[in-house]
Design a protein around this motif. Structure first.
Motif, mmCIF file in Angstrom:
data_model
loop_
_atom_site.group_PDB
_atom_site.id
_atom_site.type_symbol
_atom_site.label_atom_id
_atom_site.label_comp_id
_atom_site.label_asym_id
_atom_site.label_seq_id
_atom_site.Cartn_x
_atom_site.Cartn_y
_atom_site.Cartn_z
ATOM 1 N N ALA A 60 7.852 -17.652 23.532
ATOM 2 C CA ALA A 60 9.081 -18.104 24.196
ATOM 3 C C ALA A 60 9.036 -17.823 25.692
ATOM 4 N N ASP A 61 9.496 -18.792 26.487
ATOM 5 C CA ASP A 61 9.688 -18.578 27.916
ATOM 6 C C ASP A 61 11.057 -17.960 28.181
ATOM 7 N N TRP A 62 12.057 -18.458 27.484
ATOM 8 C CA TRP A 62 13.408 -17.893 27.545
ATOM 9 C C TRP A 62 13.790 -17.424 26.148
ATOM 10 N N VAL A 63 14.362 -16.241 26.043
ATOM 11 C CA VAL A 63 14.923 -15.758 24.785
ATOM 12 C C VAL A 63 16.424 -15.580 24.994
ATOM 13 N N LEU A 64 17.221 -16.354 24.266
ATOM 14 C CA LEU A 64 18.670 -16.364 24.443
ATOM 15 C C LEU A 64 19.349 -15.939 23.147
ATOM 16 N N TYR A 70 9.218 -25.423 37.800
ATOM 17 C CA TYR A 70 8.115 -25.209 36.861
ATOM 18 C C TYR A 70 6.992 -26.224 37.117
ATOM 19 N N VAL A 90 23.090 -23.580 29.552
ATOM 20 C CA VAL A 90 21.647 -23.579 29.292
ATOM 21 C C VAL A 90 21.027 -24.898 29.753
ATOM 22 N N ALA A 140 18.334 -25.220 32.853
ATOM 23 C CA ALA A 140 17.013 -25.795 32.592
ATOM 24 C C ALA A 140 16.736 -26.982 33.521
ATOM 25 N N LEU A 192 8.449 -25.934 28.496
ATOM 26 C CA LEU A 192 9.375 -24.810 28.519
ATOM 27 C C LEU A 192 9.831 -24.560 27.085
ATOM 28 N N LEU A 234 12.421 -22.708 24.821
ATOM 29 C CA LEU A 234 13.710 -22.021 24.782
ATOM 30 C C LEU A 234 13.934 -21.487 23.368
#
Length: 280
Positions: free
Chosen positions: A178-182, A234, A223, A227, A242, A244
């Motif tokens: 994961a690039d983002w962990v939400l 990026y 979000v 992005a 990416l 998410l």
């Protein structure tokens, strides 16, 4: 000359990827020793019939694979642009694929799990340099072909950018790719409502329950906005995907509903988007 280097985990679909890339008009070479890539490109540049090439480079090459970093540095020094396509999948999926084909892992004939772990460690450096990282865990052949065609299309770079939205459960661990962990655990949990407990976020009732809360709608909107703001950055840095990761407790209800909502919003905005529900 356009150059694609295909690498990644054994069993993740590199052979299928090369079939697709070859169909797109690339001259493809499987299991190419890295030291020979620059020599091949020099040779191909004198052949008007070859204007783009793809090479599979992976740990099957044994000690030759160690030459890959030197090869990449040489490509840069010679002013040759290249992109790295890295294919991977979850341990569970890779083990299943090996068992189905009854093949042994190239790094460990006794333990598939040990082989996968060692391979991930060896590939960590090249993965960090990848232009594209494709997780094929939930992909059918047609899905992988479509993603590769999108990534290698001749259109604008932003049109080739891929957003992968993944739902997961924190109790099963955070996705390593994961690039983002939400965290979606702030949303009221339908698990505690008897009529909803056995359903998943793919069910309309769960989706409606989650999205009727203003805080969930605000969350997904922010979000998406963030992005969209960051994607050009990026791309500027040479990243074309990416991931998410949206998490709730078990990965069955809230995270799945939010992931599906994000998938639809990004798709409506014309973004190439993939949704994966890791823990369903």
């Amino acid at each position: 000359m356009e150059v694609i280097i295909v690498t990644g985990l054994s069993g993740a679909g590199k052979s299928q990827a090369m079939n697709c890339i070859e169909d797109l008009g690339y001259y493809c070479v499987d299991n190419m020793p890295p030291k020979l890539i620059n020599e091949f490109i020099t040779l191909a540049e004198n052949n008007s019939e070859i204007d783009k090439a793809a090479f599979v480079v992976d740990i099957r090459q044994g000690s030759f694979f160690k030459d890959l970093n030197n090869c990449l540095e040489e490509l840069k020094a010679n002013g040759r642009e290249y992109r790295i396509m890295f294919l991977e999948a979850s341990d569970r999926v890779l083990i299943r694929r090996y068992k189905e084909t009854r093949r042994s892992h190239p790094l460990s004939k006794d333990s598939i799990t040990a082989g996968i772990k060692e391979e991930r460690e060896r590939l960590e450096t090249v993965r960090d340099q990848a232009s594209y990282i494709i997780d094929t865990s939930a992909y059918k052949t047609a899905d992988l072909n479509e993603e590769i065609k999108q990534l290698l299309s001749s259109g604008e770079r932003e049109d080739s950018f891929t957003i992968t939205v993944m739902s997961f459960g924190f109790k099963h661990g955070i996705p390593v790719d994961a690039d983002w962990v939400l965290d979606a655990r702030f949303i009221p949990n339908p698990y505690y409502i008897p009529s909803l407990k056995k359903l998943t976020g793919n069910n309309k009732k769960i989706r409606e329950f989650v999205m009727r809360h203003q805080i969930a709608r605000d969350f997904t909107g922010r979000v998406v906005g963030l992005a969209l703001d960051l994607i050009p950055g990026y791309i500027q840095e040479g990243k074309y995907n990416l991931v998410l990761a949206i998490g709730c407790t078990g990965g069955h209800h809230r995270s799945v509903a939010i992931a599906n909502e994000l998938y639809e919003r990004f798709t409506e905005l014309g973004k190439h988007t993939v949704v994966i529900h890791r823990d369903l």
